[in-house]
Design an enzyme around this catalytic site. Structure first.
Site, mmCIF file in Angstrom:
data_model
loop_
_atom_site.group_PDB
_atom_site.id
_atom_site.type_symbol
_atom_site.label_atom_id
_atom_site.label_comp_id
_atom_site.label_asym_id
_atom_site.label_seq_id
_atom_site.Cartn_x
_atom_site.Cartn_y
_atom_site.Cartn_z
ATOM 1 C CE LYS A 38 46.796 51.316 45.643
ATOM 2 N NZ LYS A 38 47.131 51.008 47.025
ATOM 3 N NE ARG A 135 50.035 51.284 53.421
ATOM 4 C CZ ARG A 135 49.043 51.358 52.539
ATOM 5 N NH1 ARG A 135 48.340 50.271 52.250
ATOM 6 N NH2 ARG A 135 48.739 52.484 51.937
ATOM 7 C CG HIS A 165 46.693 55.852 53.020
ATOM 8 N ND1 HIS A 165 45.786 56.284 52.083
ATOM 9 C CD2 HIS A 165 46.506 54.512 53.116
ATOM 10 C CE1 HIS A 165 45.085 55.248 51.641
ATOM 11 N NE2 HIS A 165 45.495 54.168 52.253
ATOM 12 N NE ARG A 221 47.087 59.242 48.656
ATOM 13 C CZ ARG A 221 47.155 59.731 49.899
ATOM 14 N NH1 ARG A 221 47.586 60.952 50.129
ATOM 15 N NH2 ARG A 221 46.804 58.980 50.922
ATOM 16 C CE1 TYR A 267 40.358 17.932 39.539
ATOM 17 C CE2 TYR A 267 39.946 20.291 39.353
ATOM 18 C CZ TYR A 267 40.588 19.139 38.906
ATOM 19 O OH TYR A 267 41.431 19.202 37.847
ATOM 20 C CB CYS A 314 38.368 23.551 37.647
ATOM 21 S SG CYS A 314 37.058 22.364 37.975
ATOM 22 C CG ASP A 316 42.346 26.049 33.180
ATOM 23 O OD1 ASP A 316 43.150 26.961 33.409
ATOM 24 O OD2 ASP A 316 42.630 24.836 33.255
#
Ligand SMILES: Cc1ncc(COP(=O)(O)O)c(C=O)c1O
Length: 387
Positions: A38, A135, A165, A221, A267, A314, A316
């Site tokens: 997943k 859950r 689980h 799993r 920044y 930042c 990028d």
């Protein structure tokens, strides 16, 4: 496919295969390995990991969403796939058409889903039992019994599996995991007494599979450990075999400059040079999944040595301290090895006060993945240009 910025993740598919081979030796023969792929295989690349895992002996795959399952089918994966999350009952026909197994646990869901199917059509379902994770899943014996009865008696459903689980299998002192095992065993007995025997029974994630290999029924799993990471720091002391991390992350210096005392970087101008210093700029930032928090205490490797970020990361780009002047183009490793030095996903997670699972999951589609097997490049995947 090529990429045009020197930031990339390397995925060592041989490491994934070695980890599966180790599990194959560790688990009883009757226990199938379900490779949990997943979330784009925890950021590693679902199709490539699924293919490598199957080649190494995994007989099942699992994902969280129907979308992820369909994507694997469209790429030619034929092995059984379980969607472990909740699917809309209105989408049940997709499961039938693509031969995808679904997680179920609500009466109303079964009722709605069965209306979508016509005579002769049936989907494989795994009944999810909530034994303590809190859950999803049926909780009371009464609910479990009712849902099991509906599955067993409705011709639109094939009772392929039943599972639960664990919430704390990675905690060595937890009593909850024992309670969950006991509860699941009771549920299995109860369902058997009803005269129903799902083909597959499963409960173990990586942690439980590493710790309790003989208690897992017939599927394990396995997610995080297949990627070569330990489910929790405390489990490092009890690993039955060594795990080989599959992912490393690299970039290259794109700019090197000298700053003077009092100069600031990035920044907020939070980084203030106290003396003459060399600063390097990296073409990676939070839009790649290298989040701002990693800049606070995080380190990278350059020329085989650890160094720190300078100022805020930042979107990028980010800046690092350099011990001396270096050339543009020098490789910087954010996860992985340079010579004897290593920064692991665990190191990044510890510094950022999170878990290793998050580190690779957060790497975005913008980071090209380079797939290697036995040291050779198999494929370069650049999701930006993959259309
Ligand atoms: C239902 C289920 N089973 C198995 C796994 C795999 O867990 P791990 O990565 O700890 O092996 C997950 C992942 O969170 C899960 O949600």
């Amino acid at each position: 496919m090529n990429y045009y910025r020197d930031t990339w993740a390397e995925i060592d598919l041989s490491a994934i295969q070695e980890n599966i081979a180790s599990f194959r030796k560790h688990l009883p023969q009757k226990t199938n390995i379900m490779a949990v792929v997943k979330a784009n295989a925890y950021g590693h690349g679902a199709y490539q990991v699924a293919s490598a895992a199957v080649e190494a002996g995994a007989t099942w795959l699992s994902v969280a969403l129907m979308d992820e399952a369909i994507a694997l089918r469209k790429q030619g994966i034929e092995e059984p796939i379980l969607v472990m999350g909740v699917t809309r009952p209105s989408d049940v026909r997709l499961a039938y058409e693509w031969k995808i197994s679904l997680t179920v646990f609500q009466q109303e869901w079964l009722h709605e889903a069965s209306k979508q199917l016509v005579d002769g059509e049936a989907v494989n379902v795994h009944l999810k039992v909530d034994t303590g994770m809190g859950r999803i899943g049926a909780r009371s014996f009464e609910d479990i019994q009712q849902v099991a009865t509906t599955i067993a008696s409705n011709p639109h459903f094939i009772f392929e599996g039943m599972f639960t689980h664990f919430a704390t299998a990675d905690e060595l002192q937890s009593e909850l995991v024992d309670q969950q095992f006991a509860r699941f065993e009771d549920v299995v007995d109860m369902v058997r007494q009803m005269g129903v025997e799902p083909t597959y029974l499963h409960c173990g994630n990586s942690a439980a599979s590493l710790r309790f290999p003989t208690k897992l029924f017939n599927i394990a799993r396995i997610g995080i450990a297949m990627y070569g990471l330990t489910p929790s720091p405390e489990m490092k002391a009890v690993l039955p075999f060594s795990l080989k991390p599959a992912l490393s992350l690299h970039t290259k210096l794109v700019h090197v400059k000298k700053v003077e005392p009092g100069d600031t970087v990035s920044y907020g101008a939070t980084y203030v040079a106290l003396k003459e210093e060399w600063i390097g700029t990296l073409p990676i930032g939070y839009a790649d999944g290298w989040i701002r928090r990693y800049g606070e205490n995080g380190e990278v490797l350059v020329q085989g040595k650890r160094t720190r970020f300078a100022g805020r990361i930042c979107m990028d780009q980010s800046m690092i301290q350099l011990p001396h002047e270096m050339n543009v183009g020098e490789t910087v490793t954010l996860i992985g090895r340079q010579g004897e030095a290593e920064i692991s996903a665990d190191d990044v997670a510890r510094q950022a006060m999170t878990i290793n699972y998050e580190i690779s999951c957060l790497l975005t589609a913008r980071v090209p993945r380079i797939y290697k097997k036995q040291g050779r490049i198999l494929e370069k995947m650049n999701a930006i240009l993959n259309f």
